[in-house]
Design a protein around this motif. Sequence first.
Motif, PDB file in Angstrom:
ATOM      1  N   VAL A   1       0.857  -1.169  -0.073  1.00  0.00           N
ATOM      2  CA  VAL A   1      -0.064   0.021   0.053  1.00  0.00           C
ATOM      3  C   VAL A   1       0.819   1.198  -0.091  1.00  0.00           C
ATOM      4  O   VAL A   1       1.828   1.273   0.855  1.00  0.00           O
ATOM      5  CB  VAL A   1      -0.988  -0.046   1.219  1.00  0.00           C
ATOM      6  N   HIS A   2       0.553   2.065  -1.089  1.00  0.00           N
ATOM      7  CA  HIS A   2       1.312   3.326  -1.185  1.00  0.00           C
ATOM      8  C   HIS A   2       0.434   4.531  -0.573  1.00  0.00           C
ATOM      9  O   HIS A   2      -0.623   4.625  -1.117  1.00  0.00           O
ATOM     10  CB  HIS A   2       2.085   3.716  -2.420  1.00  0.00           C
ATOM     11  N   TRP A   3       0.815   5.166   0.139  1.00  0.00           N
ATOM     12  CA  TRP A   3       0.019   6.487   0.633  1.00  0.00           C
ATOM     13  C   TRP A   3       0.374   7.671  -0.056  1.00  0.00           C
ATOM     14  O   TRP A   3       1.198   8.550   0.157  1.00  0.00           O
ATOM     15  CB  TRP A   3       0.295   6.682   2.155  1.00  0.00           C
ATOM     16  N   HIS A   4      -0.455   7.905  -1.251  1.00  0.00           N
ATOM     17  CA  HIS A   4      -0.018   8.971  -2.412  1.00  0.00           C
ATOM     18  C   HIS A   4       0.026  10.460  -1.779  1.00  0.00           C
ATOM     19  O   HIS A   4      -1.184  10.734  -1.348  1.00  0.00           O
ATOM     20  CB  HIS A   4      -0.770   8.776  -3.527  1.00  0.00           C
ATOM     21  N   GLY A   5       1.102  11.061  -1.612  1.00  0.00           N
ATOM     22  CA  GLY A   5       1.320  12.499  -1.447  1.00  0.00           C
ATOM     23  C   GLY A   5       1.439  12.745   0.081  1.00  0.00           C
ATOM     24  O   GLY A   5       1.735  13.720   0.494  1.00  0.00           O
TER      25      GLY A   5
ATOM     26  N   PHE B   1      -4.709   6.289  -1.477  1.00  0.00           N
ATOM     27  CA  PHE B   1      -3.971   5.165  -1.409  1.00  0.00           C
ATOM     28  C   PHE B   1      -4.198   3.996  -2.383  1.00  0.00           C
ATOM     29  O   PHE B   1      -5.308   3.881  -2.867  1.00  0.00           O
ATOM     30  CB  PHE B   1      -3.734   4.536  -0.016  1.00  0.00           C
ATOM     31  N   HIS B   2      -2.955   3.417  -2.659  1.00  0.00           N
ATOM     32  CA  HIS B   2      -3.159   2.216  -3.754  1.00  0.00           C
ATOM     33  C   HIS B   2      -1.945   1.553  -3.806  1.00  0.00           C
ATOM     34  O   HIS B   2      -0.901   1.861  -3.388  1.00  0.00           O
ATOM     35  CB  HIS B   2      -3.314   3.245  -5.321  1.00  0.00           C
ATOM     36  N   PRO B   3      -1.938   0.212  -4.428  1.00  0.00           N
ATOM     37  CA  PRO B   3      -0.920  -0.673  -4.597  1.00  0.00           C
ATOM     38  C   PRO B   3       0.255   0.111  -5.259  1.00  0.00           C
ATOM     39  O   PRO B   3       0.218   0.857  -6.136  1.00  0.00           O
ATOM     40  CB  PRO B   3      -1.383  -1.792  -5.183  1.00  0.00           C
ATOM     41  N   HIS B   4       1.487  -0.343  -5.013  1.00  0.00           N
ATOM     42  CA  HIS B   4       2.699  -0.012  -5.770  1.00  0.00           C
ATOM     43  C   HIS B   4       3.268  -1.220  -6.378  1.00  0.00           C
ATOM     44  O   HIS B   4       4.581  -1.280  -6.452  1.00  0.00           O
ATOM     45  CB  HIS B   4       3.589   0.616  -4.879  1.00  0.00           C
ATOM     46  N   VAL B   5       2.385  -2.045  -6.895  1.00  0.00           N
ATOM     47  CA  VAL B   5       3.095  -3.359  -7.609  1.00  0.00           C
ATOM     48  C   VAL B   5       2.627  -3.351  -8.745  1.00  0.00           C
ATOM     49  O   VAL B   5       1.263  -3.306  -9.114  1.00  0.00           O
ATOM     50  CB  VAL B   5       2.501  -4.717  -6.679  1.00  0.00           C
TER      51      VAL B   5
ATOM     52  N   MET C   1       4.225  13.775 -13.549  1.00  0.00           N
ATOM     53  CA  MET C   1       5.369  13.337 -12.731  1.00  0.00           C
ATOM     54  C   MET C   1       4.915  13.265 -11.414  1.00  0.00           C
ATOM     55  O   MET C   1       4.707  14.550 -10.647  1.00  0.00           O
ATOM     56  CB  MET C   1       6.534  14.016 -13.205  1.00  0.00           C
ATOM     57  N   HIS C   2       5.221  12.320 -10.401  1.00  0.00           N
ATOM     58  CA  HIS C   2       4.888  12.248  -9.116  1.00  0.00           C
ATOM     59  C   HIS C   2       6.178  11.719  -8.315  1.00  0.00           C
ATOM     60  O   HIS C   2       7.144  10.956  -8.575  1.00  0.00           O
ATOM     61  CB  HIS C   2       3.793  10.949  -8.963  1.00  0.00           C
ATOM     62  N   LEU C   3       6.439  12.797  -7.343  1.00  0.00           N
ATOM     63  CA  LEU C   3       7.256  12.377  -6.303  1.00  0.00           C
ATOM     64  C   LEU C   3       6.730  12.085  -5.046  1.00  0.00           C
ATOM     65  O   LEU C   3       5.842  12.600  -4.374  1.00  0.00           O
ATOM     66  CB  LEU C   3       8.173  13.848  -6.076  1.00  0.00           C
ATOM     67  N   HIS C   4       7.465  10.980  -4.315  1.00  0.00           N
ATOM     68  CA  HIS C   4       6.932  10.637  -3.217  1.00  0.00           C
ATOM     69  C   HIS C   4       7.685  11.371  -1.708  1.00  0.00           C
ATOM     70  O   HIS C   4       8.772  11.722  -2.038  1.00  0.00           O
ATOM     71  CB  HIS C   4       7.494   9.059  -2.933  1.00  0.00           C
ATOM     72  N   GLY C   5       6.707  11.369  -0.736  1.00  0.00           N
ATOM     73  CA  GLY C   5       7.218  11.946   0.458  1.00  0.00           C
ATOM     74  C   GLY C   5       7.494  13.290   0.494  1.00  0.00           C
ATOM     75  O   GLY C   5       8.041  13.779   1.629  1.00  0.00           O
TER      76      GLY C   5
ATOM     77  N   LEU D   1      10.263   8.460  -7.923  1.00  0.00           N
ATOM     78  CA  LEU D   1       9.791   9.711  -8.602  1.00  0.00           C
ATOM     79  C   LEU D   1       9.477   8.878 -10.056  1.00  0.00           C
ATOM     80  O   LEU D   1      10.356   8.155 -10.623  1.00  0.00           O
ATOM     81  CB  LEU D   1      10.945  10.384  -8.811  1.00  0.00           C
ATOM     82  N   HIS D   2       8.159   9.206 -10.408  1.00  0.00           N
ATOM     83  CA  HIS D   2       8.036   8.479 -11.653  1.00  0.00           C
ATOM     84  C   HIS D   2       6.674   9.104 -12.466  1.00  0.00           C
ATOM     85  O   HIS D   2       5.947  10.087 -11.808  1.00  0.00           O
ATOM     86  CB  HIS D   2       7.418   6.951 -11.215  1.00  0.00           C
ATOM     87  N   CYS D   3       6.477   8.774 -13.387  1.00  0.00           N
ATOM     88  CA  CYS D   3       5.123   8.865 -14.172  1.00  0.00           C
ATOM     89  C   CYS D   3       4.049   8.115 -13.745  1.00  0.00           C
ATOM     90  O   CYS D   3       4.083   7.076 -13.466  1.00  0.00           O
ATOM     91  CB  CYS D   3       5.309   8.760 -15.678  1.00  0.00           C
ATOM     92  N   HIS D   4       2.891   8.984 -13.398  1.00  0.00           N
ATOM     93  CA  HIS D   4       1.669   8.268 -13.109  1.00  0.00           C
ATOM     94  C   HIS D   4       0.947   7.852 -13.837  1.00  0.00           C
ATOM     95  O   HIS D   4      -0.366   7.344 -13.634  1.00  0.00           O
ATOM     96  CB  HIS D   4       0.944   9.227 -11.935  1.00  0.00           C
ATOM     97  N   ASN D   5       1.152   7.735 -15.134  1.00  0.00           N
ATOM     98  CA  ASN D   5       0.790   6.495 -16.113  1.00  0.00           C
ATOM     99  C   ASN D   5       1.297   5.500 -15.710  1.00  0.00           C
ATOM    100  O   ASN D   5       2.453   5.278 -15.741  1.00  0.00           O
ATOM    101  CB  ASN D   5       1.186   7.110 -17.564  1.00  0.00           C
TER     102      ASN D   5
END
Length: 508
Positions: A114-118, A156-160, A444-448, A488-492
């Motif tokens: 589980v990733h807690w986006h943002g 929140f959503h999976p990161h797999v 483009m999304h940066l975590h944390g 750090l990644h594209c959220h597509n």
Amino acid sequence: MSGPFITRRRFLVLAGGTAGAAAGGGLLLASRDDPPSIVTAGSPRVAAVEQRRRRQGAAITDVAFAAAPLTASTAAGRQTWAYGDTVPGREIRMRAGSVLRAAFTNDLPEPTTVHWHGIALRNDMDGVPGVTQPPVAPGERFDYEFTAPDPGTYFFHPHVGPQLDRGLYAPLIVEDPNEPGDYDRELVLVLDDWLAGADPDTVLAELRDSGMGGMDMGSDDTGMDMGDGGMDMGPSGLGMDVGDVDYPTYVINGRPPEDPFTFEASRGERIRLRIINAGSDRPFRFAVGGHRLTVTHSDGFSIEPVTGDAVLLGMGERYDAVITLAVDGAIPVVALPEGGTSGGLAVIRTATGTAPTPDVRPAELEGRLLTLADLRATEGVTLPPRTPDRTLDFRLAGDMDSYRWTLNGRPFHESQLRNADHQLREGDRVRLRFENRSPMFHPMHLHGHTFQVQHQDGPGARKDTAIVRPMETVTADFEADNPGQWALHCHNIYHAEAGMMTVLSYVR
Ligand code: C2O
Ligand code: CU
């Protein structure tokens, strides 16, 4: 050969391709003599920063949920995977500064996280497999526990893999104890491009196999003029090719336009909309029929309120907007995928009356469209001016031949973790520069962290996910105040899986 789920390619993505593009600018490679040590998720520094964040007697929000195949069919048809027994999963609501304790069980047939986006949370709870934790195996449990320091609209959503595209998502709302709250009620709206039971792993495999099959090589009938006239970027500047996947339908709060999610309200009420694009591949143009939107927050952080007819959301972006209900009847709430003809629908009902038809197209969709350029953070959340200590440059490109998406010429690989290509130190002011050399846009999304977009004429919105349009360069600054290793990644989600991802590593 291209399969049934893939949009027809209109052009070839070659700009800034992989050849001769190995080491981009801004890479800070570890010196051979004195390798700096990476602050990993398990480092004591990560725990120490969480300790500092945590207030004495902070409230604790306890939740438990599982990811599992959904046995009942959803309103949008066909089986899928979900958090709990609904899509979206049950919302989590807490107050800024309090602690979330989430007992998570994986009842899926494959590993997940589980990733807690943002959320600017402790690194070891960020849910990135192989970076911040091992994946949670089928049948296993993982307890997430972290302080949520900043108020706002998150999810929140999976990161797999492309699991997000199955319907595994839910809102996470962090309330602000100090906010005046100039509205009567809230309405959380989660937008999604919906595979209706198709398997996203198959979609990704098809994208990888499609090769040149569905693509035009030349520019004759590409809908894009690559000559000196510049490209045709479409009405919102996202380019003519906004997505890779051909979705059968679009949903709002898990419901299709034929059987829309309906919110009962009264005329005159002020409603705060919290709009989340949980889609994997499609940007949405969002509007409410007969109403203008006053946008107040982007990715959780306040902006100088700005009023428009519609707002554009890339995948992973969230906007809060206030509307005052001025109509008696059934008000259409629409999320049209950019460039598409059919979209998602929800209804706000203030009186009896005929429901809008699934193909309703309010005029607001063609009115003033708010985009990143229109947004400025409020003073309270604007970063104090400071010269960046370091700049990290990212060249965004793709090679459609092999469906490889790259940052600085290469697709993400775990070896980049050990090499720590992109380094920063705690206390740095860091500048990110995204140069899009491809004809597709990338959110483009940066975590944390929440960065601040920098416009020519000054600071823009605080965000964790920013649209970078084709051939555009976006600059954003942030304070390196959350040690660890951050994706750090594209959220597509398909671009990210095909390589458009990297990790920023704090070093000591
Ligand atoms: Cu919402 Cu790394 O993603
Ligand atoms: Cu992308």
